[in-house]
Design a protein around this motif. Structure first.
Motif, PDB file in Angstrom:
ATOM      1  N   GLU A  43      43.198  18.213   4.295  1.00 39.19           N
ATOM      2  CA  GLU A  43      43.294  18.893   5.583  1.00 39.19           C
ATOM      3  C   GLU A  43      44.756  19.061   5.987  1.00 39.19           C
ATOM      4  O   GLU A  43      45.177  20.140   6.458  1.00 39.19           O
ATOM      5  CB  GLU A  43      42.533  18.083   6.639  1.00 39.19           C
ATOM      6  N   VAL A  72      38.086  12.816  10.634  1.00 39.45           N
ATOM      7  CA  VAL A  72      37.364  12.961   9.372  1.00 39.45           C
ATOM      8  C   VAL A  72      36.229  11.951   9.333  1.00 39.45           C
ATOM      9  O   VAL A  72      36.380  10.799   9.744  1.00 39.45           O
ATOM     10  CB  VAL A  72      38.327  12.740   8.184  1.00 39.45           C
ATOM     11  N   GLU A  97      37.829   8.398   1.828  1.00 45.79           N
ATOM     12  CA  GLU A  97      38.004   9.512   2.762  1.00 45.79           C
ATOM     13  C   GLU A  97      39.431  10.032   2.832  1.00 45.79           C
ATOM     14  O   GLU A  97      39.675  11.104   3.397  1.00 45.79           O
ATOM     15  CB  GLU A  97      37.579   9.099   4.183  1.00 45.79           C
ATOM     16  N   ASP A 131      40.101  13.597   1.956  1.00 47.01           N
ATOM     17  CA  ASP A 131      39.764  14.620   2.950  1.00 47.01           C
ATOM     18  C   ASP A 131      40.861  14.749   4.003  1.00 47.01           C
ATOM     19  O   ASP A 131      41.205  15.864   4.421  1.00 47.01           O
ATOM     20  CB  ASP A 131      38.429  14.276   3.626  1.00 47.01           C
TER      21      ASP A 131
END
Length: 362
Positions: free
Chosen positions: A281, A20, A274, A277
């Motif tokens: 996922e 990521v 982050e 994310d």
């Protein structure tokens, strides 16, 4: 540059499924489907990412914080990055400061502070040093697998024991049993406490959420071993993930109490920077049918956002669902007879001697 391909399946033995992008990346790429399916190529067919460890020389080793909602003001991290690979780890975004991905890089590109013992000795020997309980291994687990090779945690723990300096642990590593000799000795002088972080009791779920952390039964075994050795032990139900692990809270508290835990706490799933994310996922790969529902509940507990960093509520959230979790925890804690661990003793501290080129006569 971050790989633009989207993973279509998880990577066995890893929490994250891709690298990521870091929030500090100067250049990022985004895959666009050209009709041939290349953007959605299965990354599981690529060579499996291997763990690499870079030895580094730390300039300082003790980290201070003034956060009002954490139970310590000083910590020491022997490593950067963590091979446990817990997909929910709030520390993942710190890898961005190294120009690395909070995804796969966080759990595969690790750093060992090989001079940690020397730096710690220097800091404890400073004339103005005031001892305070030091959390050992917070940003990354002090008992992650590479500790078997480097032994840095053991080294600094020996110095803390030698100087009668109080230490606390929060760990997912059952390998802490290795150091029961030191922990038992420090416990007799009220210098140590250990909390085990338990997210789930389901081995299959644990292998997806925290693939290289100790299995749930191994954590409970270590908890019992330390408790029987006289080490004050607690449990952290952490993190509580709505519709994934929240239904296990009472079972975890019951199992931990049976294995010697005397204090209990919990934290709600946190998704700073982050990490949102990385976690989204993971949800899409493991629980696509409930991913939207999970994130909806997360946002309900975070004021409509993926995360709120406000002190006082960032650990427990707000809203109806968060209040329900809090009430369940309080009732279970009271029913099971959990109390508080004793405050650790800071008055026994004996500063280490600074190394002298002339040696020492006594």
């Amino acid at each position: 540059m971050t790989d633009a391909r989207k993973p279509t399946s998880p990577i066995k033995g890893r929490g994250a499924a891709s690298r990521v992008a870091s929030r500090f990346d100067a250049t990022t790429t985004e895959g666009v489907d050209d009709g041939w399916g290349s953007v959605y190529e299965d990354l599981a067919d690529a060579p499996k990412p291997q763990t690499t460890v870079t030895e580094e020389r730390a300039r300082t080793i003790l980290t201070r914080n003034t956060s009002p909602d954490v139970g310590f003001s000083q910590s020491l991290n022997p490593y950067r990055g963590c091979e446990h690979g817990c997909v929910y780890c709030f520390a993942r975004p710190t890898h961005s400061y190294l120009d690395l991905s909070p995804g796969l890089d966080f759990e595969t590109k690790l750093f060992a502070k090989t001079n940690a013992l020397d730096r710690l000795r220097d800091e404890l020997a400073k004339p103005g040093y005031v001892p305070q309980v030091t959390a050992l291994g917070i940003n990354t687990d002090a008992y992650q697998p590479i500790e078997r090779r480097y032994g840095i945690t053991r080294q600094v723990l020996e110095l803390f024991a030698e100087t009668k300096h109080p230490v606390s642990f929060v760990t997912k590593g059952a390998s802490i049993e290795r150091d029961v000799d030191l922990l038992e000795r420090m416990a007799r002088e009220n210098l140590v406490s250990v909390h085990f972080s338990v997210t789930t009791l389901d081995n299959r779920l644990a292998s997806r959420l925290e693939p290289r952390a100790s299995a749930p039964h191994a954590k409970l075994r270590a908890m019992k071993a330390l408790s029987e050795a006289g080490v004050p032990v607690g449990v952290m139900v952490a993190p509580v993930i709505p519709m994934i692990t929240d239904m296990e809270m009472e079972h975890i508290l019951e199992a931990a109490r049976e294995h010697g835990a005397r204090e209990a706490g919990y934290t709600l799933l946190r998704l700073p920077n982050e990490l949102k994310d990385v976690f989204r996922e993971w949800l899409e790969l493991h629980y696509p049918e409930r991913a939207a529902h999970v994130m909806s509940l997360v946002q309900q507990m975070r004021g409509g956002k993926d995360y709120s960093a406000e002190f006082g509520t960032r650990m427990t959230g707000t809203g109806v669902f968060a209040q329900l979790i809090q009430q369940r925890f309080r009732k279970a804690r009271a029913r099971l007879g959990y109390g508080r661990l004793p405050d650790l003793d800071t008055t026994r501290f004996v500063p280490p001697r600074r190394p002298s080129p002339q040696g020492s006569l006594f």
